[in-house]
Write an enzyme that holds these catalytic residues in place. Structure first.
Site, PDB file in Angstrom:
ATOM      1  N   ASP A   1       0.816  -1.228   0.000  1.00  0.00           N
ATOM      2  CA  ASP A   1       0.000   0.000   0.000  1.00  0.00           C
ATOM      3  C   ASP A   1       0.841   1.266   0.000  1.00  0.00           C
ATOM      4  O   ASP A   1       0.432   2.289   0.551  1.00  0.00           O
ATOM      5  CB  ASP A   1      -0.958   0.027   1.215  1.00  0.00           C
ATOM      6  CG  ASP A   1      -1.828  -1.208   1.276  1.00  0.00           C
ATOM      7  OD1 ASP A   1      -2.292  -1.632   0.208  1.00  0.00           O
ATOM      8  OD2 ASP A   1      -2.018  -1.755   2.371  1.00  0.00           O
TER       9      ASP A   1
ATOM     10  N   LYS B   1       2.148   2.231  -5.200  1.00  0.00           N
ATOM     11  CA  LYS B   1       2.896   1.813  -6.402  1.00  0.00           C
ATOM     12  C   LYS B   1       2.103   2.045  -7.683  1.00  0.00           C
ATOM     13  O   LYS B   1       2.658   2.409  -8.712  1.00  0.00           O
ATOM     14  CB  LYS B   1       3.253   0.317  -6.294  1.00  0.00           C
ATOM     15  CG  LYS B   1       4.174   0.009  -5.138  1.00  0.00           C
ATOM     16  CD  LYS B   1       4.409  -1.475  -4.982  1.00  0.00           C
ATOM     17  CE  LYS B   1       3.246  -2.257  -4.441  1.00  0.00           C
ATOM     18  NZ  LYS B   1       2.867  -1.964  -3.047  1.00  0.00           N
TER      19      LYS B   1
ATOM     20  N   GLY C   1      -4.210  -4.091  -4.537  1.00  0.00           N
ATOM     21  CA  GLY C   1      -5.192  -3.105  -4.992  1.00  0.00           C
ATOM     22  C   GLY C   1      -4.440  -1.844  -5.353  1.00  0.00           C
ATOM     23  O   GLY C   1      -3.966  -1.138  -4.485  1.00  0.00           O
ATOM     24  N   HIS C   2      -4.261  -1.613  -6.656  1.00  0.00           N
ATOM     25  CA  HIS C   2      -3.461  -0.471  -7.093  1.00  0.00           C
ATOM     26  C   HIS C   2      -4.376   0.641  -7.591  1.00  0.00           C
ATOM     27  O   HIS C   2      -5.088   0.481  -8.579  1.00  0.00           O
ATOM     28  CB  HIS C   2      -2.474  -0.912  -8.187  1.00  0.00           C
ATOM     29  CG  HIS C   2      -1.407  -1.824  -7.659  1.00  0.00           C
ATOM     30  ND1 HIS C   2      -0.476  -2.448  -8.439  1.00  0.00           N
ATOM     31  CD2 HIS C   2      -1.126  -2.200  -6.385  1.00  0.00           C
ATOM     32  CE1 HIS C   2       0.331  -3.168  -7.673  1.00  0.00           C
ATOM     33  NE2 HIS C   2      -0.050  -3.043  -6.430  1.00  0.00           N
TER      34      HIS C   2
ATOM     35  N   GLN D   1       2.182  -5.815  -3.175  1.00  0.00           N
ATOM     36  CA  GLN D   1       2.496  -5.939  -1.738  1.00  0.00           C
ATOM     37  C   GLN D   1       3.828  -5.217  -1.433  1.00  0.00           C
ATOM     38  O   GLN D   1       4.178  -4.294  -2.138  1.00  0.00           O
ATOM     39  CB  GLN D   1       2.547  -7.412  -1.290  1.00  0.00           C
ATOM     40  CG  GLN D   1       1.197  -8.098  -1.247  1.00  0.00           C
ATOM     41  CD  GLN D   1       0.723  -8.606  -2.590  1.00  0.00           C
ATOM     42  OE1 GLN D   1       1.466  -9.247  -3.300  1.00  0.00           O
ATOM     43  NE2 GLN D   1      -0.513  -8.336  -2.937  1.00  0.00           N
TER      44      GLN D   1
HETATM   45  P1  IMP Z   1      -2.713 -12.693   1.631  1.00  0.00           P
HETATM   46  O1  IMP Z   1      -1.726 -12.153   0.652  1.00  0.00           O
HETATM   47  O2  IMP Z   1      -4.146 -12.389   1.266  1.00  0.00           O
HETATM   48  O3  IMP Z   1      -2.482 -14.145   1.929  1.00  0.00           O
HETATM   49  O4  IMP Z   1      -2.494 -11.934   3.030  1.00  0.00           O
HETATM   50  C1  IMP Z   1      -1.292 -12.087   3.788  1.00  0.00           C
HETATM   51  C2  IMP Z   1      -0.888 -10.771   4.432  1.00  0.00           C
HETATM   52  O5  IMP Z   1      -0.490  -9.850   3.426  1.00  0.00           O
HETATM   53  C3  IMP Z   1      -2.014 -10.089   5.189  1.00  0.00           C
HETATM   54  O6  IMP Z   1      -1.452  -9.386   6.284  1.00  0.00           O
HETATM   55  C4  IMP Z   1      -2.567  -9.092   4.189  1.00  0.00           C
HETATM   56  O7  IMP Z   1      -3.198  -7.994   4.804  1.00  0.00           O
HETATM   57  C5  IMP Z   1      -1.276  -8.668   3.505  1.00  0.00           C
HETATM   58  N1  IMP Z   1      -1.474  -8.181   2.134  1.00  0.00           N
HETATM   59  C6  IMP Z   1      -1.716  -8.923   1.036  1.00  0.00           C
HETATM   60  N2  IMP Z   1      -1.816  -8.132  -0.042  1.00  0.00           N
HETATM   61  C7  IMP Z   1      -1.617  -6.880   0.377  1.00  0.00           C
HETATM   62  C8  IMP Z   1      -1.566  -5.627  -0.294  1.00  0.00           C
HETATM   63  O8  IMP Z   1      -1.702  -5.511  -1.509  1.00  0.00           O
HETATM   64  N3  IMP Z   1      -1.325  -4.547   0.493  1.00  0.00           N
HETATM   65  C9  IMP Z   1      -1.110  -4.648   1.824  1.00  0.00           C
HETATM   66  N4  IMP Z   1      -1.143  -5.803   2.489  1.00  0.00           N
HETATM   67  C10 IMP Z   1      -1.381  -6.906   1.774  1.00  0.00           C
END
Ligand code: IMP
Length: 432
Positions: A13, A16, A40-41, A223
């Protein structure tokens, strides 16, 4: 033949999407290399406001190919929805190419992700519930389904019954859930195949060809480095490699492809989901950040309020090291406008000792207390600035403080969510 990687340097977040949309003007390819629709971009430009979960953020430029690489996991329902949405809004979706080797996030992956999280109770990871972990698990287990298999659904329908049988055992015996109806899965596959087939290709060849032609490519991170499966705060991580190594394996690149590796750092920190966060602040102090600016601090995918903290220089240095950043992009600088001073974490205290090295072990990190330096703030507004000469002295001083702390020069500074609200401090892509 330069590829420029744009990588989240914190917990995701960092903004990017906006940066990639800005840089894509000078690129012929934008390529996602890891993660899935957990990302989520947000992109805001003359075409409107977009929240891309899978589609690369170069899609608003007419001559840019948008590649979803082999390292990404793709939920076909989400990709189809995004493609239909951008088409309805007048953008050209034919620029979107998905690697035939990208793995599919199947409906049972989503179900398993949510069931597992519920089972974890207090020790839940706080996943986005989009099936990302279970999809990567099947990839590693060699029981995943690749997007290319949609090109020959006859073969796939032969393979699916055994896979579904195994999943049903897990669903019913471990979680006490209802079994999956294989006919429902077949119906989904039949719906996906014709819609996605025109986009499925050996996408890595497009990237390789562009490099051979000497064109600019943007590698779009998802991420952040501290959520990296290997280099992040395990187990509170995502199930892929957002760090620079993921860009190599996730697109089939060699290290000499790189023209630069930029780390995107928010001017402070945020995190969603569970896990250690040494500089976290709470209550009203956090709410001020959460509600500031035109786009608040709420997850673009799940809408969850993000956890907020001051800039963490210890984690930031670590992230620069594991990615080899040659520049830092600072985002949301405008959110710090109007403060008398800004706190920056320069070291941690662990068991009475001052440490400057990031302890990657989540249990140790949980015990670290931040040691702050107060940097003078600025009363002027930076919101929307694009001229580096107009940056107030206090903001300039803050940027220089971060550069010194991380020993990485700043390249871009973002002062708002719109494409043009960007200061080029040092260019990332050299003038042709
Ligand atoms: P997952 O990727 O859905 O398995 O989540 C694993 C961890 O990564 C959790 O803490 C999510 O909140 C975090 N996470 C996954 N994708 C994002 C992102 O795009 N932005 C911020 N945190 C993320």
């Amino acid at each position: 033949m330069p590829a420029y990687a744009v990588i989240g340097a914190q917990w995701g977040d960092e903004g990017k999407g906006k940066i990639i949309d800005f840089l894509a003007e000078r690129a012929t390819v934008v390529a996602r290399y890891s993660g899935g629709n957990n990302a989520g971009h947000t992109v805001m430009n003359e075409h409107g406001t977009f929240k891309f979960h899978l589609i690369p953020s170069g899609v608003c430029w007419p001559n840019t190919a948008n590649v979803i690489g082999n390292g990404v996991v793709v939920d076909p329902n989400v990709l189809i929805e995004e493609i239909e949405d951008i088409e309805a809004r007048g953008l050209d979706a034919s620029t979107i190419v998905v690697s035939d080797r990208a793995h599919i996030v199947m409906p049972y992956h989503v179900q398993l992700d949510q069931l597992q999280e519920a089972r974890r109770g207090d020790s839940a990871i706080g996943t986005t519930g989009r099936g990302i972990g279970p999809a990567y698990l099947d990839k590693v287990d060699r029981s995943g389904i690749r997007i290319g298999e949609l090109l020959d659904t006859e073969d796939l329908t032969l393979r699916l019954p055994e896979i579904i049988e195994r999943k049903n055992e897990i669903l019913t015996k471990i979680y006490g859930a209802d079994p999956i109806d294989i006919e429902v899965i077949f119906a989904q596959v039949r719906e996906w195949a014709p819609k996605l087939s025109p986009h499925i290709r050996a996408a890595e060849d497009i990237v390789a060809q562009a490099l051979e032609n000497g064109e600019n490519i943007i590698l779009e991170g998802a991420q952040g480095a501290l959520l990296d499966m290997d280099h992040g705060t395990y187990p509170y991580v995502t199930s892929s490699n957002p760090t620079v190594g993921g860009a190599l394996t996730g697109l089939g690149l060699g290290p000499r492809a790189f023209g630069g590796v930029a780390g995107v750092y928010k001017a402070y920190c945020t995190r969603v989901g569970s896990g250690p966060f040494p500089t976290e602040i709470f209550g009203e102090d956090a709410d001020v950040f959460r509600n500031a600016g035109p786009v608040g601090e709420f997850g673009a995918t799940t809408g969850r309020p993000r956890r907020i903290g001051w800039f963490d220089g210890v984690a930031g240095r670590y992230s620069a090291r594991v990615n080899g950043f040659d520049s830092m992009i600072i985002t949301r600088l405008d959110i710090l406008d109007g403060r008398e001073s800004v706190k920056v974490c320069v070291a941690y205290e662990l068991d009475g000792q001052r440490i400057e090295k990031f302890p990657i072990d989540a249990v140790l990190l949980e015990r670290c207390k931040p040691i702050y330096e107060e940097v003078p703030g600025w009363t002027e507004t930076t919101a929307g600035l694009s001229d580096p000469n107009l940056l107030p002295a206090g903001a300039r001083n803050y940027v220089e403080f971060l550069e010194k702390l991380l020993n990485v020069p700043a390249s871009l500074i973002s002062t708002g969510p719109e494409r043009h609200q960007t200061i080029v401090w040092r260019p990332i892509i050299p003038e042709a």
